[in-house]
Design a protein around this motif. Structure first.
Motif, PDB file in Angstrom:
ATOM      1  N   LYS A  16      52.278  33.507 -17.092  1.00 53.73           N
ATOM      2  CA  LYS A  16      53.692  33.884 -17.205  1.00 53.73           C
ATOM      3  C   LYS A  16      53.891  34.834 -18.390  1.00 53.73           C
ATOM      4  N   LYS A  17      53.293  34.502 -19.526  1.00 51.91           N
ATOM      5  CA  LYS A  17      53.441  35.337 -20.714  1.00 51.91           C
ATOM      6  C   LYS A  17      52.732  36.684 -20.554  1.00 51.91           C
ATOM      7  N   LEU A  18      51.582  36.683 -19.908  1.00 53.34           N
ATOM      8  CA  LEU A  18      50.888  37.950 -19.656  1.00 53.34           C
ATOM      9  C   LEU A  18      51.726  38.867 -18.764  1.00 53.34           C
ATOM     10  N   ALA A  19      52.391  38.256 -17.779  1.00 52.09           N
ATOM     11  CA  ALA A  19      53.242  39.039 -16.868  1.00 52.09           C
ATOM     12  C   ALA A  19      54.456  39.624 -17.586  1.00 52.09           C
ATOM     13  N   GLU A  20      54.839  39.002 -18.700  1.00 47.99           N
ATOM     14  CA  GLU A  20      56.006  39.466 -19.449  1.00 47.99           C
ATOM     15  C   GLU A  20      55.666  40.520 -20.506  1.00 47.99           C
ATOM     16  N   LEU A  38      44.364  43.146 -16.334  1.00 43.91           N
ATOM     17  CA  LEU A  38      44.962  41.828 -16.555  1.00 43.91           C
ATOM     18  C   LEU A  38      45.261  41.100 -15.247  1.00 43.91           C
ATOM     19  N   GLU A  39      45.343  41.844 -14.150  1.00 39.52           N
ATOM     20  CA  GLU A  39      45.603  41.224 -12.846  1.00 39.52           C
ATOM     21  C   GLU A  39      44.319  40.772 -12.147  1.00 39.52           C
ATOM     22  N   LEU A  40      43.152  41.214 -12.654  1.00 38.67           N
ATOM     23  CA  LEU A  40      41.899  40.755 -12.067  1.00 38.67           C
ATOM     24  C   LEU A  40      41.739  39.263 -12.321  1.00 38.67           C
ATOM     25  N   ALA A  41      41.067  38.590 -11.408  1.00 40.05           N
ATOM     26  CA  ALA A  41      40.987  37.122 -11.452  1.00 40.05           C
ATOM     27  C   ALA A  41      39.998  36.666 -12.523  1.00 40.05           C
ATOM     28  N   GLY A  42      40.472  36.533 -13.744  1.00 43.82           N
ATOM     29  CA  GLY A  42      39.632  36.015 -14.812  1.00 43.82           C
ATOM     30  C   GLY A  42      39.822  34.518 -14.983  1.00 43.82           C
ATOM     31  N   ALA A  67      49.270  33.838 -29.982  1.00 43.11           N
ATOM     32  CA  ALA A  67      47.863  33.877 -30.409  1.00 43.11           C
ATOM     33  C   ALA A  67      46.938  33.862 -29.190  1.00 43.11           C
ATOM     34  N   ALA A  68      47.277  33.061 -28.190  1.00 39.52           N
ATOM     35  CA  ALA A  68      46.468  32.988 -26.969  1.00 39.52           C
ATOM     36  C   ALA A  68      46.414  34.340 -26.271  1.00 39.52           C
ATOM     37  N   LEU A  69      47.567  35.009 -26.199  1.00 40.20           N
ATOM     38  CA  LEU A  69      47.607  36.327 -25.568  1.00 40.20           C
ATOM     39  C   LEU A  69      46.821  37.347 -26.380  1.00 40.20           C
ATOM     40  N   SER A  70      46.887  37.224 -27.707  1.00 38.38           N
ATOM     41  CA  SER A  70      46.148  38.180 -28.533  1.00 38.38           C
ATOM     42  C   SER A  70      44.647  38.049 -28.298  1.00 38.38           C
ATOM     43  N   ILE A  71      44.172  36.810 -28.161  1.00 37.56           N
ATOM     44  CA  ILE A  71      42.748  36.577 -27.907  1.00 37.56           C
ATOM     45  C   ILE A  71      42.351  37.090 -26.525  1.00 37.56           C
ATOM     46  N   GLU A  72      43.202  36.876 -25.529  1.00 41.51           N
ATOM     47  CA  GLU A  72      42.903  37.359 -24.172  1.00 41.51           C
ATOM     48  C   GLU A  72      42.904  38.884 -24.117  1.00 41.51           C
TER      49      GLU A  72
END
Length: 331
Positions: A16-20, A38-42, A67-72
């Protein structure tokens, strides 16, 4: 891999956060590859571990989302650049950005993701809830992770032209290239929860050991996994002449005849399926498969033992369950 209800909830939060994320339509050459990546199935292992790292330290998991998004984002930035260096045509079963667009586009889009990763961390510097010291700790973990990944990649490139790589050197390389972000993910989650340095070191150690086990297991699966489940050609590392835990261990143990066959296959860019089967046969003759499985178990077990420092909680159960699934994974 079966996932728990909590893992699904955390994964949904991450998606959800990645999509935003603020990814403008223009310039499309910059942002279309970012969206595509980011849309590839990781597996989203690293951001998931960031949230769990916060949870196991009794922190507010949703506060760890930036922080999670920054790491991804950092992880995906490294993948775009890795694919250029490795001349990799595919990533997660789809054309790599390097292949779908070109090298310049992949470099530029990777750089944009690196910038976006830093922007996520601004949240902690702008919030009154986090002290300057805590913000510095969060940034330090992020930067150390990025630096160590680059060092690991440098060793990997150096090893391509180095004939006498040892197992210990290989472990040092994967401690950077693979384990650094898993280690950093857990630690940055703990930093968001406000834990002290001793606890953060424990989280780093757990992540480092799990990351090393994960990479050795990847090396193993390349040789023995069902290609349809694993998503890669059987013996792809052998065909590409990569130095893996299995090949290095085999070269330490083999006789002269086996060594000639191993080196010939690893150097030959046109190795046949029969050549690959012969190398895997050597692995079995030398007990490489068995001992590689034991190495995976050893590093995972060390990670598990250091989790004992943490109080029992749902998040501790979650990470133990997650590691148990990783140990038994087939792809």
């Amino acid at each position: 891999m079966n996932i728990t209800e909590r893992q699904q909830k955390l994964s949904d939060l991450i998606d959800k956060k990645l999509a935003e994320l603020n990814l403008p339509q223009e310039p499309s050459l910059l942002y279309d590859p970012v969206r595509y990546t980011l849309e590839l199935a990781g597996k989203r292992i690293r951001p998931y571990l960031t949230l769990v790292g916060c949870g196991i330290c009794n922190g507010d998991v949703e506060e760890a989302l930036p922080a999670a998004l920054s790491i991804e984002l950092l992880h995906n930035f490294t993948l775009l650049h890795d694919d250029i260096m490795d001349r990799a045509d595919t990533r997660r079963g789809e054309p790599s950005v390097f292949k779908k667009w070109d090298s310049n586009t992949a470099i530029l889009s990777g750089d944009a993701m690196y910038a976006k990763a830093f922007k996520q961390l601004q949240y902690y510097g702008q919030s009154d809830f986090y002290s300057k010291k805590q913000y510095k700790t969060i940034l330090d973990i992020f930067l150390k992770s990025a630096e160590t990944v680059c060092e690991g990649q440098a060793y990997d490139l150096m090893f391509e032209d180095q004939s006498d790589v040892s197992i210990q050197q290989y472990l040092q390389m994967i401690e950077g290239k693979t384990a650094a972000l898993i280690s950093g993910a857990l630690a940055i989650g703990g930093a968001v929860a406000g834990e002290d340095d001793s606890i953060l070191e424990e989280l780093r150690f757990v992540g480092k050991k799990a990351g090393i086990a994960f990479q050795i297991q990847d090396d193993l699966l390349d040789a023995i996994a069902d290609p349809e489940k694993f998503g890669k050609k059987k013996g792809g590392d052998i065909i590409e002449g990569k130095k893996t835990y299995l090949t290095l261990l085999a070269l330490e143990r083999c006789n002269n005849q086996q060594q000639k066959q191993l080196k010939k296959t690893l150097v030959d860019q046109k190795s046949s399926p029969e050549d690959v089967d012969n190398v895997i046969g050597i692995y079995r003759e030398l007990d490489i498969i068995r001992d590689t499985k034991n190495a995976v178990q050893y590093h995972y077990q060390e990670a598990m033992e250091h989790l004992e420092r943490f109080d029992d909680s749902e998040y501790k159960k979650e990470i133990i369950n997650f590691f148990n699934h990783l140990i038994s994974r087939e792809y």
